[in-house]
Design a protein around this motif. Structure first.
Motif, mmCIF file in Angstrom:
data_model
loop_
_atom_site.group_PDB
_atom_site.id
_atom_site.type_symbol
_atom_site.label_atom_id
_atom_site.label_comp_id
_atom_site.label_asym_id
_atom_site.label_seq_id
_atom_site.Cartn_x
_atom_site.Cartn_y
_atom_site.Cartn_z
ATOM 1 N N VAL A 44 -31.658 21.456 28.831
ATOM 2 C CA VAL A 44 -31.906 20.456 27.791
ATOM 3 C C VAL A 44 -33.406 20.192 27.758
ATOM 4 N N VAL A 45 -33.979 20.271 26.565
ATOM 5 C CA VAL A 45 -35.424 20.146 26.403
ATOM 6 C C VAL A 45 -35.738 19.012 25.442
ATOM 7 N N GLU A 46 -36.729 18.198 25.792
ATOM 8 C CA GLU A 46 -37.175 17.108 24.932
ATOM 9 C C GLU A 46 -38.256 17.599 23.983
ATOM 10 N N GLY A 47 -38.203 17.120 22.746
ATOM 11 C CA GLY A 47 -39.225 17.480 21.775
ATOM 12 C C GLY A 47 -39.326 16.431 20.685
ATOM 13 N N HIS A 48 -40.160 16.727 19.698
ATOM 14 C CA HIS A 48 -40.308 15.834 18.548
ATOM 15 C C HIS A 48 -39.217 16.155 17.535
ATOM 16 N N ARG A 57 -36.779 10.986 19.933
ATOM 17 C CA ARG A 57 -36.881 12.139 20.819
ATOM 18 C C ARG A 57 -35.762 13.113 20.476
ATOM 19 N N ALA A 58 -36.142 14.330 20.149
ATOM 20 C CA ALA A 58 -35.153 15.358 19.829
ATOM 21 C C ALA A 58 -34.624 16.002 21.093
ATOM 22 N N HIS A 84 -30.715 13.444 18.401
ATOM 23 C CA HIS A 84 -31.992 12.789 18.659
ATOM 24 C C HIS A 84 -31.746 11.320 18.999
ATOM 25 N N LEU A 85 -32.597 10.831 19.883
ATOM 26 C CA LEU A 85 -32.520 9.460 20.372
ATOM 27 C C LEU A 85 -33.589 8.648 19.667
ATOM 28 N N HIS A 94 -28.492 9.652 16.919
ATOM 29 C CA HIS A 94 -27.898 10.471 15.865
ATOM 30 C C HIS A 94 -27.501 11.789 16.495
ATOM 31 N N LEU A 95 -26.322 12.269 16.122
ATOM 32 C CA LEU A 95 -25.844 13.525 16.691
ATOM 33 C C LEU A 95 -24.797 14.160 15.795
#
Length: 151
Positions: A44-48, A57-58, A84-85, A94-95
């Motif tokens: 799992v990777v965090e991104g914009h 956070r995506a 995304h959080l 949202h998911l």
């Protein structure tokens, strides 16, 4: 898989975009635990976020660059973004989920359809108000990631 109702009334949600939770938010401490737990698993990777405000956070997956099918991503025209959080001033998530599962979580009071849904698979999950709800929200995020992976 969670099948218990959320207690109390639903939070107030904005009627204008971007869709956001206006009350009953997670405390900053609970929100921090939510963010840390979502990004803790391997792969799992965090991104914009490609579709949400800068404070969001995506959630990206190392093993999947693009969506298996368009309805498994919040941004079907780019990198797979199943979740995304939103920031600490909102705390909702949202998911994507299978439409029938999202409908069930909506009935149980944990979620509602995304304001700008395209495929009936996009949902807002309310921010957790206590540690028990944090576990439920994390479980729903896991369901979304499994859906994106095709598990």
């Amino acid at each position: 898989m969670i099948d218990t109702p959320r207690h109390g009334p639903r939070p107030t949600v904005s009627t204008e975009g971007p869709q956001r939770q206006l009350d009953q938010r997670a405390t900053p401490e609970l929100w921090g635990r939510l963010v840390a737990s979502v990004f803790a698993p391997d792969g799992v990777v965090e991104g914009h976020s490609q579709v949400s405000p800068k404070s969001s956070r995506a959630v990206f997956l190392e093993e999947l660059e693009v969506a298996r099918t368009v309805e498994t991503s919040l941004f079907p025209d780019g990198r797979l973004e199943p979740v995304h959080l939103h920031g600490v001033d909102d705390t909702s998530v949202h998911l994507v989920l299978p439409a029938e599962r999202g409908a069930r979580l909506t009935e149980l009071g944990w979620a509602e359809p995304h304001q700008y849904e395209d495929f009936g698979t996009e949902f807002m999950v309310y921010g957790p108000r206590d540690p028990a709800e944090l576990e439920v929200v994390l479980s729903i995020v896991e369901e979304s990631l499994a859906y994106a992976r095709g598990d």
